[in-house]
Scaffold this motif. Structure first.
Motif, PDB file in Angstrom:
ATOM      1  N   THR A   1       0.839  -1.202   0.000  1.00 22.78           N
ATOM      2  CA  THR A   1       0.000   0.000   0.000  1.00 22.78           C
ATOM      3  C   THR A   1       0.874   1.251   0.000  1.00 22.78           C
ATOM      4  OG1 THR A   1      -0.046  -0.051   2.420  1.00 22.78           O
ATOM      5  CG2 THR A   1      -1.900  -1.055   1.297  1.00 22.78           C
ATOM      6  N   THR A   2       0.288   2.312  -0.488  1.00 19.60           N
ATOM      7  CA  THR A   2       0.932   3.631  -0.371  1.00 19.60           C
ATOM      8  C   THR A   2      -0.171   4.674  -0.390  1.00 19.60           C
ATOM      9  OG1 THR A   2       2.440   5.208  -1.389  1.00 19.60           O
ATOM     10  CG2 THR A   2       1.317   3.711  -2.884  1.00 19.60           C
ATOM     11  N   ASN A   3       0.071   5.793   0.281  1.00 20.95           N
ATOM     12  CA  ASN A   3      -0.959   6.834   0.261  1.00 20.95           C
ATOM     13  C   ASN A   3      -0.684   7.870  -0.823  1.00 20.95           C
ATOM     14  OD1 ASN A   3       1.228   7.892   1.553  1.00 20.95           O
ATOM     15  ND2 ASN A   3       0.057   8.986   3.134  1.00 20.95           N
TER      16      ASN A   3
ATOM     17  N   ASN B   1       4.438   0.049   1.292  1.00 17.45           N
ATOM     18  CA  ASN B   1       4.402  -0.656   2.576  1.00 17.45           C
ATOM     19  C   ASN B   1       3.732  -2.007   2.382  1.00 17.45           C
ATOM     20  OD1 ASN B   1       5.194   1.794   4.247  1.00 17.45           O
ATOM     21  ND2 ASN B   1       3.382   2.511   3.145  1.00 17.45           N
ATOM     22  N   GLU B   2       4.370  -3.031   2.890  1.00 23.02           N
ATOM     23  CA  GLU B   2       3.791  -4.373   2.711  1.00 23.02           C
ATOM     24  C   GLU B   2       2.635  -4.576   3.680  1.00 23.02           C
ATOM     25  OE1 GLU B   2       6.611  -7.542   2.454  1.00 23.02           O
ATOM     26  OE2 GLU B   2       5.024  -9.044   2.597  1.00 23.02           O
ATOM     27  N   ALA B   3       1.491  -4.924   3.141  1.00 24.00           N
ATOM     28  CA  ALA B   3       0.301  -5.148   3.979  1.00 24.00           C
ATOM     29  C   ALA B   3       0.298  -6.578   4.502  1.00 24.00           C
ATOM     30  CB  ALA B   3      -0.949  -4.894   3.155  1.00 24.00           C
ATOM     31  N   LYS B   4      -0.348  -6.747   5.649  1.00 27.28           N
ATOM     32  CA  LYS B   4      -0.445  -8.099   6.239  1.00 27.28           C
ATOM     33  C   LYS B   4      -1.919  -8.438   6.462  1.00 27.28           C
ATOM     34  CE  LYS B   4       4.108  -8.503   7.352  1.00 27.28           C
ATOM     35  NZ  LYS B   4       4.850  -8.893   6.185  1.00 27.28           N
ATOM     36  N   PHE B   5      -2.633  -8.530   5.367  1.00 29.85           N
ATOM     37  CA  PHE B   5      -4.069  -8.770   5.479  1.00 29.85           C
ATOM     38  C   PHE B   5      -4.412 -10.253   5.639  1.00 29.85           C
ATOM     39  CE2 PHE B   5      -4.678  -4.660   2.982  1.00 29.85           C
ATOM     40  CZ  PHE B   5      -5.131  -3.966   4.088  1.00 29.85           C
TER      41      PHE B   5
ATOM     42  N   LYS C   1     -11.017 -10.701   1.678  1.00 26.97           N
ATOM     43  CA  LYS C   1     -10.797  -9.352   2.217  1.00 26.97           C
ATOM     44  C   LYS C   1     -11.419  -8.397   1.205  1.00 26.97           C
ATOM     45  CE  LYS C   1      -8.848  -6.193   4.735  1.00 26.97           C
ATOM     46  NZ  LYS C   1      -9.152  -6.019   6.126  1.00 26.97           N
TER      47      LYS C   1
ATOM     48  N   LEU D   1     -11.292  -2.061   2.432  1.00 26.78           N
ATOM     49  CA  LEU D   1     -10.022  -1.366   2.215  1.00 26.78           C
ATOM     50  C   LEU D   1     -10.256   0.146   2.321  1.00 26.78           C
ATOM     51  CD1 LEU D   1      -8.431  -3.351  -0.751  1.00 26.78           C
ATOM     52  CD2 LEU D   1      -8.129  -3.704   1.693  1.00 26.78           C
ATOM     53  N   PHE D   2      -9.178   0.858   2.562  1.00 32.21           N
ATOM     54  CA  PHE D   2      -9.294   2.309   2.743  1.00 32.21           C
ATOM     55  C   PHE D   2      -9.227   3.025   1.404  1.00 32.21           C
ATOM     56  CE2 PHE D   2      -6.924   1.194   6.821  1.00 32.21           C
ATOM     57  CZ  PHE D   2      -8.110   0.986   7.526  1.00 32.21           C
ATOM     58  N   ARG D   3     -10.150   3.955   1.207  1.00 30.01           N
ATOM     59  CA  ARG D   3     -10.088   4.764  -0.006  1.00 30.01           C
ATOM     60  C   ARG D   3      -8.922   5.746   0.092  1.00 30.01           C
ATOM     61  NH1 ARG D   3     -15.300   7.640   0.512  1.00 30.01           N
ATOM     62  NH2 ARG D   3     -14.918   7.067   2.664  1.00 30.01           N
ATOM     63  N   GLY D   4      -8.525   6.237  -1.050  1.00 30.89           N
ATOM     64  CA  GLY D   4      -7.458   7.234  -1.062  1.00 30.89           C
ATOM     65  C   GLY D   4      -6.068   6.632  -1.078  1.00 30.89           C
ATOM     66  N   LEU D   5      -5.992   5.303  -0.999  1.00 35.52           N
ATOM     67  CA  LEU D   5      -4.685   4.647  -1.031  1.00 35.52           C
ATOM     68  C   LEU D   5      -4.506   3.957  -2.387  1.00 35.52           C
ATOM     69  CD1 LEU D   5      -4.358   2.903   2.449  1.00 35.52           C
ATOM     70  CD2 LEU D   5      -3.800   5.233   1.825  1.00 35.52           C
TER      71      LEU D   5
END
Lengths: 458, 191
Positions: free
Chosen positions: A334-336, A347-351, A372, A377-381
């Protein structure tokens, strides 16, 4: 003046090009590509070698050479076809006969294979009545000469004792070695007319009996060698004699690797493996990264449908047992920073588990974000999600032959029904032994990898 | 009714609003400055308002994600404080125009005040919902269920108190009985 302007232009072009390349690099996180070597393994298969043709000389085989009124006799023609193909596919063809032992055949004997005379027993009455074809010896030869193609024509009725303990090991041991060397075993079954005696039918009492009323019975062509030669022989028989009706023809390919290819190596993954609607999403693009990994890039919303579908035809070796179980290995970053040029690090996610894989009749479908969901998940990413698809377990083919098989415990009752079409003793057991070995030698294989790179906007 | 009394009401209303309103103002300013890695506020948000497990699983540093949450809270508290101020001032000025021409008639307008306050509180709920539950702000995704409840409850109580203090002091002296506990306020030249 012109020179200065052209220099400025060149600098601008170079700067822009560097910037673009840099931006594209930032769009993908750092990861190791698991590149498959599957296609190289297949290409090695192309070398020619010797061909060994083994004819089962037990007296019961005589029944296939004598015509039965009202039944179609293909044995003679198929033996003829096999001889022709064998001469073509190898550098040298060696004919052997086998019963309780294996002997090389003279040219005169080879010509006689299609006649009843070849199968007449010249031994004592006792030895002629107790014939067990020594199939294990053929596997031992195949192990010793792995570069050759071995063709076996037999009725394949095996006693229980031939599939147990040391006799079983005499089959499975060489088989493991053969499969590990990338070779395969094709079993071609042909239901043919039969006019003769089926002997050595085991009874519950421990005695053996005969049966002479069968009008049809299957014979088998086992081919041990590389997949191309096996397919060539199978196609020759199927196309010539069974192009219209398939019910008297059965085929299974047992191999340590029923996987045809890695889709990335051959760049076979296309845009349409994802739903067509995806290409209409904002900022959509489809590219191969490092000439290997296909990446679908787009702007997604929480309801975007992401299903990745691969046809079985692209994965399975034709006629093989295929794959019984698939698995996926997934990684997500992920990244913003939504724009590639702004991304400094991912950034490595751990979902944990993200997607599910489902095997349908003719394809496999990866339901992306089924576990998942995108809604969570978060918007904007910006998300980068990479999936590796693996074949975990090969399929099984014993069911293919179950219709023509009878167990030793049921053969007595079966014989008492006076069947016109006789079944093969322990055929299903024999195929299951081969399948078990194939499963043991099978290694988890990477079939395909792909990634989705998306910004979640709504 | 004189303009002097209206201005006096406005001034008293502003004083009433300021009694608690400064907290919202400070909070807005603090959020406007953005997250500071060492601040307790950032940690408090992480512990109490957001889906901390999901944020950790996403791999994103909380400080990076918090920027948009700070922005959300800045805008939301600005709107909430503004609407509280506007509502208190509207009532304070409007109270001078109520037709109260006999003793005890002010109580009749209590129902008016109740409806006006109801509309104000509904606006507060609507604004909080729009910021925390609609798709208007990406940062709303970070909020946990309990975080939204906390924000809603605090906003509901706090901005009601800001508004109430504004109208308590700002309502015309003759109309004080129209608001809750308005008649308890001591009558003096100052008030």
């Amino acid at each position: 003046m012109k020179k200065i302007l052209s220099q400025i232009l060149l600098i601008l072009v170079l700067t822009f090009a560097t910037f673009t390349v840099h931006s594209e690099e930032n769009c993908v996180p750092e990861f190791e590509l698991n590149k498959s070597v599957l296609s190289q393994a297949i290409s090695k298969d192309e070398e020619k070698g010797e061909v060994f043709v083994f004819f089962d000389q037990s007296t019961t085989m005589q029944g296939f050479t004598i015509d039965q009124p009202g039944q179609n006799n293909l044995y003679v023609n198929i033996v003829d076809d096999i001889q022709q193909v064998a001469e073509n596919i190898g550098t040298d063809t060696i004919y052997q006969r086998f019963g309780s032992e294996i002997n090389t055949m003279s040219d005169r004997d080879v010509a006689k294979v299609k006649t009843p005379k070849f199968y007449e027993c010249s031994g004592s009455a006792v030895s002629c009545n107790n014939q067990f074809s020594s199939i294990k010896e053929i596997f031992a030869i195949a192990e010793d000469v792995p570069e050759a193609t071995h063709i076996v024509i037999t009725h394949l009725a095996l006693q229980d004792s031939q599939l147990l303990a040391s006799d079983r090991e005499a089959i499975t041991g060489p088989l493991i070695s053969i499969l590990k060397q990338g070779k395969s075993i094709g079993i071609i079954g042909v239901m043919n007319s039969f006019n003769g005696k089926i002997d050595n039918i085991p009874l519950r009492s421990g005695e053996y009996t005969d049966y002479v009323d069968a009008e049809s019975r299957p014979f088998y062509v086992l081919v041990i060698g590389n997949q191309n030669n096996i397919n060539r022989i199978k196609n020759e028989i199927e196309e010539k004699h069974f192009s219209n009706s398939k019910d008297k023809f059965k085929y299974a390919l047992i191999t340590s690797n029923p996987i045809l290819q890695n889709l990335n190596v051959n760049k076979l993954i296309e845009e349409n493996y994802m739903p067509a609607k995806l290409s209409r999403e904002e900022n959509y693009s489809f590219n191969y990264f490092d000439d290997y990994l296909p990446i679908y890039k787009f702007s997604a919303n929480k309801k975007t449908n992401l299903k990745f579908k691969i046809s079985d035809d692209l994965i399975n070796v034709p006629g093989s047992t295929g794959v019984a179980k698939f698995s996926i290995n997934e990684k997500m970053w992920t990244t913003n920073k939504v724009k590639c040029r702004d991304i400094k690090n991912w950034n490595e996610a751990k979902f944990g588990e993200i997607s599910s894989i489902k095997q349908n009749k003719n394809d496999i479908t990866i339901d992306l974000f089924a576990i998942k969901p995108l809604e969570k998940l978060f918007r904007g990413l910006r998300y980068f999600y990479k999936v590796d698809i693996y074949a975990e377990k090969p399929g099984k083919s014993e069911k293919e032959f179950s219709e023509w098989s009878v167990n030793s415990s049921a053969i007595e009752e079966f014989t008492q029904t006076n069947p016109v079409s006789y079944k093969t003793l322990n055929l299903e057991k024999f195929v299951s032994v081969l399948n078990a070995v194939s499963s043991d030698t099978f290694k988890k294989t990477l079939i395909a990898s792909f990634a989705v790179n998306f910004e979640l906007i709504k | 009714m004189s303009m002097k009394n209206i201005f006096r009401s406005v001034l008293l209303s502003v004083i009433g609003l300021s009694l608690l309103g400064w907290v919202s103002f400070s909070f807005t300013a603090l959020n406007a400055l953005g997250p500071d890695g060492d601040s307790n506020l950032l940690q408090w948000y992480f512990d109490n308002l957001v889906q901390s497990e999901e944020i950790t699983a996403s791999g994103m540093p909380w400080e990076d994600l918090a920027v948009s949450l700070y922005n959300l809270l800045t805008q939301m508290t600005t709107v909430l404080l503004s609407i509280s101020v506007v509502a208190a001032l509207i009532w304070s000025v409007a109270s001078h125009f109520l037709n109260i021409d006999s003793p005890g008639k002010a109580k009749f307008y209590f129902i008016y005040w109740l409806i006006f306050t109801g509309i104000f509180m509904a606006a507060i709920v609507g604004i909080v919902f729009w910021f925390t539950k609609s798709a208007a702000f990406n940062a709303a995704d970070y909020l946990s269920g309990s975080g939204v409840t906390t924000i809603s409850a605090i906003s509901f109580i706090y901005y009601f108190l800001v508004y109430y203090l504004g109208i308590l002091l700002g309502t015309a002296r003759f109309a004080r009985s129209s608001i809750l506990f308005g008649n308890k306020l001591p009558a003096s030249d100052l008030l």
